[in-house]
Design a protein around this motif. Structure first.
Motif, PDB file in Angstrom:
ATOM      1  N   ALA A 182      22.951 -29.330 -25.494  1.00 35.04           N
ATOM      2  CA  ALA A 182      21.683 -30.007 -25.205  1.00 35.04           C
ATOM      3  C   ALA A 182      21.017 -29.402 -23.974  1.00 35.04           C
ATOM      4  CB  ALA A 182      21.924 -31.500 -25.005  1.00 35.04           C
ATOM      5  N   ARG A 183      21.836 -29.061 -22.965  1.00 32.60           N
ATOM      6  CA  ARG A 183      21.277 -28.434 -21.768  1.00 32.60           C
ATOM      7  C   ARG A 183      20.762 -27.033 -22.083  1.00 32.60           C
ATOM      8  NH1 ARG A 183      23.363 -30.796 -17.112  1.00 32.60           N
ATOM      9  NH2 ARG A 183      21.875 -29.557 -15.898  1.00 32.60           N
ATOM     10  N   HIS A 184      21.455 -26.336 -22.962  1.00 35.07           N
ATOM     11  CA  HIS A 184      20.976 -25.023 -23.404  1.00 35.07           C
ATOM     12  C   HIS A 184      19.581 -25.155 -24.018  1.00 35.07           C
ATOM     13  CE1 HIS A 184      25.302 -23.239 -24.002  1.00 35.07           C
ATOM     14  NE2 HIS A 184      24.957 -23.331 -22.730  1.00 35.07           N
ATOM     15  N   ALA A 185      19.429 -26.154 -24.889  1.00 30.86           N
ATOM     16  CA  ALA A 185      18.145 -26.358 -25.559  1.00 30.86           C
ATOM     17  C   ALA A 185      17.047 -26.676 -24.547  1.00 30.86           C
ATOM     18  CB  ALA A 185      18.264 -27.474 -26.588  1.00 30.86           C
ATOM     19  N   GLU A 186      17.398 -27.463 -23.532  1.00 31.26           N
ATOM     20  CA  GLU A 186      16.430 -27.786 -22.479  1.00 31.26           C
ATOM     21  C   GLU A 186      16.017 -26.530 -21.721  1.00 31.26           C
ATOM     22  OE1 GLU A 186      16.080 -30.681 -18.521  1.00 31.26           O
ATOM     23  OE2 GLU A 186      17.974 -30.525 -19.625  1.00 31.26           O
TER      24      GLU A 186
END
Length: 220
Positions: A182-186
């Motif tokens: 999820a942090r990667h996507a952000e």
């Protein structure tokens, strides 16, 4: 775990190749914390002379993965929470610099590379393949590092990054990998919007938060 008895096919490996193989064996637990590292055994295993093995061990000692005890044996460094936290601070700062410098330069292909790497990361985690998840995570962060082209950043990451790989392996084998995806996507969203500061904050946080749930707390 003892050094594997089966040797690799003999060939002229460079010091960097030997270093990479020993580093990977330490990270994946083939060579366990506290295990004694004997030049002769490692040379036989890798099919090389002792010289590149000794040089690789010196490099790994500087990285903190190997502990060279003067007048005594050389061992795989025990997992040290303080050393990992120190390395995380340095690595996080380097990734922040890389993202700040690279974000204005990222191409659409670069953004697509990040998306594909994150998709591979999610798929590897779903399949329970921690090694593949580590490779995908490396590919993801490499996009910004490659585009920044900052050799000082590369040098520091090469030195201290391996210290964190054992913590990454632990995290990516748990449900925390979902939070990383999820942090990667952000981070991808901020990079696509060319918001360098927001992207850099996310990148830095990914590494600073790495040890939150993986490093035992020291007694007060």
């Amino acid at each position: 775990m003892p050094v594997p008895a089966t040797s690799l096919p003999p060939r002229g490996l460079l010091r960097d190749d030997v270093r990479a193989k020993l580093r990977d064996a330490i990270v994946d637990g083939t060579l366990a914390p506290g295990e004694q590292l004997r030049d002769a055994e490692l040379s036989a295993w890798l099919g090389v002379s002792r010289t590149p093995v000794r040089e690789a061990l010196l490099d790994l000692a500087r990285s903190g993965l190997v502990l060279a005890q003067p007048g005594r044996s050389t061992i795989v460094a025990p997992i040290d929470g303080r050393a990992e936290r120190d390395a995380a601070s340095v690595v996080a700062s380097m990734h922040r610099i890389a993202v700040v410098e690279s974000t204005p330069l990222l191409t659409d292909d670069d953004i697509d590379r990040m998306r594909r790497a994150n998709e591979a990361f999610v798929a590897a985690h779903a399949a329970g393949d921690t090694a593949a998840a580590l490779r995908a995570d490396h590919d993801f962060h490499a996009v910004a590092v490659d585009r920044a082209g900052n050799e000082a950043v590369r040098t520091v990451l090469a030195l201290y990054g391996p210290v964190l790989e054992r913590a990454e392996r632990l995290r990516f084998s748990s449900d925390d990998a979902d939070a990383s995806a999820a942090r990667h996507a952000e981070l991808i969203r901020h990079c696509a919007a060319r918001d360098a500061q927001a992207a850099a904050s996310v990148a830095e946080g990914l590494w600073l938060d790495l040890l939150t749930d993986t490093t035992p707390q020291e007694p007060a």
